[in-house]
Design an enzyme around this catalytic site. Structure first.
Site, short mmCIF file in Angstrom:
data_model
loop_
_atom_site.label_atom_id
_atom_site.label_comp_id
_atom_site.label_asym_id
_atom_site.label_seq_id
_atom_site.Cartn_x
_atom_site.Cartn_y
_atom_site.Cartn_z
N GLU A 133 0.82 -1.21 0.00
CA GLU A 133 0.00 0.00 0.00
C GLU A 133 0.85 1.27 0.00
O GLU A 133 1.93 1.31 0.59
CB GLU A 133 -0.95 -0.02 1.20
N HIS B 27 8.08 4.36 21.14
CA HIS B 27 6.86 3.79 21.69
C HIS B 27 6.89 3.42 23.17
O HIS B 27 5.84 3.05 23.73
CB HIS B 27 6.38 2.57 20.89
N CYS C 285 -1.69 5.35 10.10
CA CYS C 285 -0.49 4.65 10.58
C CYS C 285 -0.85 3.30 11.17
O CYS C 285 -1.74 3.20 12.00
CB CYS C 285 0.18 5.42 11.72
N SER D 174 10.77 4.61 15.78
CA SER D 174 9.56 4.15 16.47
C SER D 174 9.94 3.71 17.88
O SER D 174 10.29 2.57 18.11
CB SER D 174 8.95 2.98 15.70
N CYS E 270 5.87 -5.87 15.60
CA CYS E 270 5.45 -4.95 16.65
C CYS E 270 4.00 -5.28 17.06
O CYS E 270 3.14 -5.51 16.21
CB CYS E 270 5.58 -3.50 16.18
N CYS F 18 6.05 -7.49 6.99
CA CYS F 18 7.12 -7.05 7.87
C CYS F 18 7.42 -8.17 8.85
O CYS F 18 6.52 -8.88 9.29
CB CYS F 18 6.70 -5.79 8.64
N CYS G 23 3.39 8.41 1.57
CA CYS G 23 3.87 7.39 2.51
C CYS G 23 4.04 6.10 1.72
O CYS G 23 3.07 5.57 1.20
CB CYS G 23 2.84 7.26 3.63
N CYS H 4 0.82 -3.29 15.52
CA CYS H 4 0.84 -2.89 14.11
C CYS H 4 0.16 -3.94 13.24
O CYS H 4 0.44 -5.14 13.37
CB CYS H 4 2.28 -2.69 13.65
#
Ligand code: SAH
Length: 374
Positions: free
Chosen positions: A101, A230, A348, A228, A125, A121, A114, A128
């Protein structure tokens, strides 16, 4: 150089030296490569026949052996707020119908694209949605640059008018630093004056914290760095961002400060997803301020975007504002990222594309029970 199914060389994503040696292999002078780049990137042209300042026989030769081929569009969506999202084909090794995407976010005075760097991935995480898909493969440089090429075309960018895409962020699907080999040439084309000619501040790479690659990037290319984070301590971050078990916060921050030193004093942006009751308490803000105070750092608080199957909830708005204010009071610059395109799942952490064929590399699981050694 990657050959397409038709056996033609896809010129998108070739670095300047690669393109020069390619045109040389066709018996043309190196400056032809510069002309080609202008046509491809500045003008968005894919038809060699229309590249009128190239000799006719060279154009014909190019059409036989080369092509300018972005990924195919599967679907295009537009959000009520003007955000656009494209699902693009990224076939698996067996030809499986997979997709990535790309999202365009218009704002007053700027347009941010973006882009994705991998099909899925592996970093797993906890909060996500891309992570839920597992990992299939890296994108090629052509597929990464091709997202910018395609978005410019779909947005109707006029080569002689103002830019439509003013900023590019590697914040889509994937961990860009885990695909260094393709991401680096792609970013160089984005910043090349014969490519998209974006300034170094307008190309941002976001990483979950691959420390060795941050050091490598510091030598190779100075884009804006986003990390990232967090969580303000290892106990919490180990559970949210599993790569932390390999490269804990102390090491990560050291790499960030090193990156800044090499890049002459710009700041690192730390992304911090706001998860209700998990990492959003006043003591977390205090701890975070301790880590960052006195450094060139900005915190970008991201309200959690939900997706099916997640156990997390977004922190309430007052909690997010209080967190920001606490950071500000402690002298740390902090902003709240406005959520865009959530009606088309373009916010996000909501990008999931279509990852089949997955090799099921999920770092969180792999790391459980192993002794940590870099
Ligand atoms: N893998 C890279 C690039 C992704 S950038 C990285 O981790 O930095 C996307 C950003 O959105 C990252 O900061 C990511 O942690 C964050 N994010 C992921 N899931 C999210 C969610 N559900 N809601 C809000 N932000 C999320």
């Amino acid at each position: 150089m990657s050959d397409s199914a038709a056996g033609k060389v896809n010129l998108l994503g070739l670095s300047r030296p690669e393109l020069e040696s390619f045109v040389a292999s066709l018996g043309a002078k190196p400056f032809r490569a510069r002309q080609l780049m202008k046509w491809m990137y500045r003008k968005g042209e894919s038809d060699f026949g229309r590249m009128t300042d190239l000799a006719k026989d060279f154009r014909e030769r190019l059409a036989e052996v080369a092509e300018v081929r972005p990924p195919d569009i599967v679907t295009a969506q537009a959000s009520a707020d003007g955000t656009r999202k494209w699902l693009l084909r990224a076939p698996g090794a067996t030809g499986a119908e997979q997709a990535i995407e790309t999202v365009f976010i218009p704002e007053p005075g700027r347009g941010t694209l973006c882009i994705s760097s991998q099909v899925g991935c592996a970093l797993d995480c906890a909060f996500c949605s891309t992570a839920q898909q597992g990992f299939n493969r890296n994108l090629s440089a052509a597929e990464i640059v091709g997202q910018v090429w395609l978005a410019n075309r779909e947005l109707g960018a006029d080569p002689d008018g103002p830019r439509v895409i003013t900023n590019v962020v590697l914040m889509g699907m994937g961990e860009p630093l885990a695909n260094y080999r393709s991401v680096l040439p792609a970013m160089r084309i984005m910043m090349d004056d014969l490519g998209y000619d974006l300034s170094r501040r307008r190309v941002t790479l976001s990483t979950s914290g691959l420390v060795p690659q941050i050091y490598r990037l510091a030598e190779d290319c100075n884009v804006a760095l986003a990390v990232s984070l967090h969580a303000p301590n290892d106990a919490l971050r180990d559970g949210l961002v599993p790569i932390n078990r390999l490269h804990p916060i102390g090491e990560l921050l050291e790499a960030c400060w090193h990156y800044l030193e090499r890049q002459n004093g710009r700041s690192v942006t730390f992304e911090y997803v706001m998860l209700d009751g998990v990492n959003d308490r006043p003591e977390h803000a205090e701890e975070l301020a301790q880590l960052l105070r006195g450094h060139d750092a900005k915190v970008n608080l991201i309200p959690f975007n939900t997706f099916p199957g997640t156990r997390y909830r977004r922190s309430p708005e007052p909690a997010i504002a209080a967190f920001r204010d606490r950071l500000l009071r402690r002298g740390v610059i902090a902003t709240i990222r406005r959520t865009r395109g959530d009606d088309i799942d373009a916010a996000c952490g909501q990008l999931k594309g279509r990852v089949l064929d997955r090799t099921q590399v999920r770092l969180g699981r792999k790391l459980v029970g192993i002794t940590v050694q870099a």
